[in-house]
Design a protein around this motif. Sequence first.
Motif, short mmCIF file in Angstrom:
data_model
loop_
_atom_site.label_atom_id
_atom_site.label_comp_id
_atom_site.label_asym_id
_atom_site.label_seq_id
_atom_site.Cartn_x
_atom_site.Cartn_y
_atom_site.Cartn_z
N GLU A 38 0.82 -1.21 0.00
CA GLU A 38 0.00 0.00 0.00
C GLU A 38 0.85 1.26 0.00
N THR A 39 2.06 1.20 0.55
CA THR A 39 2.87 2.40 0.68
C THR A 39 3.91 2.56 -0.43
N THR A 40 4.21 1.50 -1.16
CA THR A 40 5.19 1.57 -2.24
C THR A 40 4.46 1.51 -3.58
N PRO A 41 4.69 2.47 -4.47
CA PRO A 41 4.02 2.43 -5.77
C PRO A 41 4.32 1.14 -6.53
N ARG A 42 3.35 0.69 -7.32
CA ARG A 42 3.48 -0.56 -8.08
C ARG A 42 4.73 -0.57 -8.97
N ASP A 43 5.02 0.56 -9.61
CA ASP A 43 6.18 0.61 -10.50
C ASP A 43 7.49 0.35 -9.75
N ARG A 44 7.55 0.70 -8.47
CA ARG A 44 8.76 0.48 -7.67
C ARG A 44 8.85 -0.94 -7.14
N ARG A 45 7.78 -1.72 -7.31
CA ARG A 45 7.75 -3.11 -6.89
C ARG A 45 7.69 -4.06 -8.08
N SER A 46 8.07 -3.57 -9.27
CA SER A 46 7.87 -4.34 -10.50
C SER A 46 9.17 -4.65 -11.23
N MET A 47 9.12 -5.74 -11.99
CA MET A 47 10.21 -6.11 -12.89
C MET A 47 9.64 -6.30 -14.28
N PHE A 48 10.41 -5.88 -15.28
CA PHE A 48 10.04 -6.06 -16.67
C PHE A 48 10.62 -7.41 -17.10
N ILE A 49 9.81 -8.24 -17.73
CA ILE A 49 10.27 -9.56 -18.17
C ILE A 49 10.09 -9.69 -19.68
N THR A 50 11.01 -10.40 -20.30
CA THR A 50 10.89 -10.68 -21.73
C THR A 50 11.09 -12.18 -21.94
N PHE A 51 10.51 -12.66 -23.04
CA PHE A 51 10.60 -14.07 -23.40
C PHE A 51 11.37 -14.20 -24.70
N SER A 52 11.89 -15.40 -24.95
CA SER A 52 12.48 -15.67 -26.26
C SER A 52 11.36 -15.63 -27.29
N ASN A 53 11.67 -15.07 -28.45
CA ASN A 53 10.66 -14.92 -29.49
C ASN A 53 10.02 -16.28 -29.82
N GLY A 54 8.71 -16.34 -29.64
CA GLY A 54 7.98 -17.56 -29.96
C GLY A 54 7.89 -18.54 -28.80
N PHE A 55 8.47 -18.20 -27.65
CA PHE A 55 8.45 -19.12 -26.51
C PHE A 55 8.02 -18.42 -25.22
N PRO A 56 6.80 -17.88 -25.18
CA PRO A 56 6.35 -17.18 -23.98
C PRO A 56 6.02 -18.16 -22.85
N LEU A 57 5.93 -17.62 -21.67
CA LEU A 57 5.49 -18.39 -20.50
C LEU A 57 4.11 -17.90 -20.11
N THR A 58 3.36 -18.75 -19.42
CA THR A 58 2.04 -18.34 -18.94
C THR A 58 2.19 -17.62 -17.60
N GLU A 59 1.14 -16.95 -17.23
CA GLU A 59 1.10 -16.26 -15.94
C GLU A 59 1.35 -17.26 -14.82
N ARG A 60 0.71 -18.40 -14.88
CA ARG A 60 0.84 -19.44 -13.85
C ARG A 60 2.29 -19.93 -13.77
#
Length: 134
Positions: A38-60
Amino acid sequence: MFRSQSSNAPRSSSIVIPPPPAPLNPYARPFEVENVAETTPRDRRSMFITFSNGFPLTERQIITFFTQNWGPVVEEVEIEQADNKKENPQYGKVVFRDPAVIPLILNGERRVKFVVHGRHLWARIYVPKKNGRA
C-alpha cells in the motif's frame, strides 16, 4: 616450595544484571506493521520480463517459478496482449508484494536470465515510459 592454586579452582566472575525495563505508556498507539504494497508504488515493486521470441510463458508458470525460488512474493503478472492473435507475447511485468525481493532476484546484476520450463525468461527493474504508458 610454593604451591600454585589448582586450575580446577573456581574463578570469580562478575554477573551483569540489566536495569529494569522502562514502564510502558498505557496511552501509546498499538504497533502496526505497515503494508508495503500500500505504501510503495506498483512501479517500484515491479520487474520487466521478456521471453524468447515464440516461446512465452504463462502467468501461472511465472508465478510458480518465483514462488518456488523466493516464496509467495508475486502480487500480479501482466503479460502483453499481442495485437495479432497468431503472435505470441514477448514481454510482461511482474508486480511483487515487497520491493525488497527485487535485489534478491537480480543478485547484483542489471539483468538476469532464467530458464523456466526450458524457455528463457529475462528480468530487469521495471522503468515506466515517460508518457505514462508501460
